[in-house]
Design a protein around this motif. Sequence first.
Motif, PDB file in Angstrom:
ATOM      1  N   VAL A 122     123.341  10.047  19.468  1.00 49.82           N
ATOM      2  CA  VAL A 122     123.365   9.778  20.926  1.00 49.82           C
ATOM      3  C   VAL A 122     124.655  10.798  21.321  1.00 49.82           C
ATOM      4  O   VAL A 122     125.584  10.799  20.458  1.00 49.82           O
ATOM      5  CB  VAL A 122     123.596   8.446  21.247  1.00 49.82           C
ATOM      6  CG1 VAL A 122     124.149   8.461  22.690  1.00 49.82           C
ATOM      7  CG2 VAL A 122     122.436   7.657  20.863  1.00 49.82           C
TER       8      VAL A 122
ATOM      9  N   LEU B 222     117.551  19.671  32.143  1.00 49.78           N
ATOM     10  CA  LEU B 222     116.445  18.851  31.701  1.00 49.78           C
ATOM     11  C   LEU B 222     115.267  19.561  31.181  1.00 49.78           C
ATOM     12  O   LEU B 222     114.980  19.241  30.117  1.00 49.78           O
ATOM     13  CB  LEU B 222     116.175  18.017  32.829  1.00 49.78           C
ATOM     14  CG  LEU B 222     117.155  16.830  33.193  1.00 49.78           C
ATOM     15  CD1 LEU B 222     116.748  15.999  34.602  1.00 49.78           C
ATOM     16  CD2 LEU B 222     117.520  15.913  31.974  1.00 49.78           C
TER      17      LEU B 222
ATOM     18  N   LEU C 138     114.057  19.301  27.538  1.00 47.22           N
ATOM     19  CA  LEU C 138     112.974  18.404  26.929  1.00 47.22           C
ATOM     20  C   LEU C 138     111.893  19.470  26.260  1.00 47.22           C
ATOM     21  O   LEU C 138     110.979  19.038  25.851  1.00 47.22           O
ATOM     22  CB  LEU C 138     112.274  18.152  28.386  1.00 47.22           C
ATOM     23  CG  LEU C 138     113.049  16.868  29.064  1.00 47.22           C
ATOM     24  CD1 LEU C 138     112.169  16.581  30.415  1.00 47.22           C
ATOM     25  CD2 LEU C 138     112.819  15.559  28.092  1.00 47.22           C
TER      26      LEU C 138
ATOM     27  N   VAL D  77     115.019  16.384  20.773  1.00 47.14           N
ATOM     28  CA  VAL D  77     115.342  15.694  21.890  1.00 47.14           C
ATOM     29  C   VAL D  77     114.159  14.496  22.176  1.00 47.14           C
ATOM     30  O   VAL D  77     113.172  14.874  22.614  1.00 47.14           O
ATOM     31  CB  VAL D  77     115.575  16.442  23.140  1.00 47.14           C
ATOM     32  CG1 VAL D  77     115.912  15.628  24.315  1.00 47.14           C
ATOM     33  CG2 VAL D  77     116.406  17.447  23.112  1.00 47.14           C
ATOM     34  N   LEU D  78     114.790  13.009  21.766  1.00 41.79           N
ATOM     35  CA  LEU D  78     113.695  11.978  21.729  1.00 41.79           C
ATOM     36  C   LEU D  78     113.540  11.361  23.288  1.00 41.79           C
ATOM     37  O   LEU D  78     112.560  11.059  23.817  1.00 41.79           O
ATOM     38  CB  LEU D  78     113.826  11.156  20.744  1.00 41.79           C
ATOM     39  CG  LEU D  78     113.907  11.634  19.431  1.00 41.79           C
ATOM     40  CD1 LEU D  78     114.192  10.445  18.479  1.00 41.79           C
ATOM     41  CD2 LEU D  78     112.358  11.932  19.135  1.00 41.79           C
ATOM     42  N   SER D  79     114.615  11.681  23.959  1.00 48.63           N
ATOM     43  CA  SER D  79     114.991  10.990  25.473  1.00 48.63           C
ATOM     44  C   SER D  79     115.938  11.398  25.950  1.00 48.63           C
ATOM     45  O   SER D  79     117.024  11.794  25.373  1.00 48.63           O
ATOM     46  CB  SER D  79     114.811   9.312  25.272  1.00 48.63           C
ATOM     47  OG  SER D  79     115.971   8.738  24.734  1.00 48.63           O
ATOM     48  N   ILE D  80     115.805  11.419  27.498  1.00 45.71           N
ATOM     49  CA  ILE D  80     117.051  12.043  28.186  1.00 45.71           C
ATOM     50  C   ILE D  80     117.168  10.914  29.364  1.00 45.71           C
ATOM     51  O   ILE D  80     116.063  10.512  29.852  1.00 45.71           O
ATOM     52  CB  ILE D  80     116.572  13.219  28.875  1.00 45.71           C
ATOM     53  CG1 ILE D  80     116.854  14.261  27.744  1.00 45.71           C
ATOM     54  CG2 ILE D  80     117.833  13.486  29.902  1.00 45.71           C
ATOM     55  CD1 ILE D  80     116.375  15.819  28.076  1.00 45.71           C
ATOM     56  N   GLY D  81     118.147  10.538  29.605  1.00 41.65           N
ATOM     57  CA  GLY D  81     118.468   9.424  31.027  1.00 41.65           C
ATOM     58  C   GLY D  81     119.928   9.697  31.698  1.00 41.65           C
ATOM     59  O   GLY D  81     120.617  10.333  30.752  1.00 41.65           O
TER      60      GLY D  81
ATOM     61  N   LYS E 130     111.915  19.557  20.212  1.00 47.67           N
ATOM     62  CA  LYS E 130     111.472  18.507  19.729  1.00 47.67           C
ATOM     63  C   LYS E 130     112.513  17.485  19.016  1.00 47.67           C
ATOM     64  O   LYS E 130     112.172  16.500  18.868  1.00 47.67           O
ATOM     65  CB  LYS E 130     110.487  18.891  18.502  1.00 47.67           C
ATOM     66  CG  LYS E 130     109.152  19.507  19.285  1.00 47.67           C
ATOM     67  CD  LYS E 130     108.150  20.102  18.120  1.00 47.67           C
ATOM     68  CE  LYS E 130     107.138  20.731  18.644  1.00 47.67           C
ATOM     69  NZ  LYS E 130     106.172  21.315  17.852  1.00 47.67           N
TER      70      LYS E 130
END
Length: 62
Positions: free
Chosen positions: A21, A33, A37, A42-46, A40
């Motif tokens: 993380v 972003l 994205l 990067v599994l998630s962004i928030g 590959k």
Amino acid sequence: MNTLVSKAGGQITYEVPQIGVIEVATNNPGTFLKEMLKNKQVLSIGPSVEVNLELPEFETDL
């Protein structure tokens, strides 16, 4: 990961390598972003959310 983030226009501000993380700051969130994205790894962004917990005072009998 630092190189990937840097190329996308961000800077790592906090990291927990044990679980993969990172927290990142950027001046151009839209471009950042899109670039992140595409990767590959990067599994998630928030977004970061700051929470202020105002808990009541209490006493304990120890």
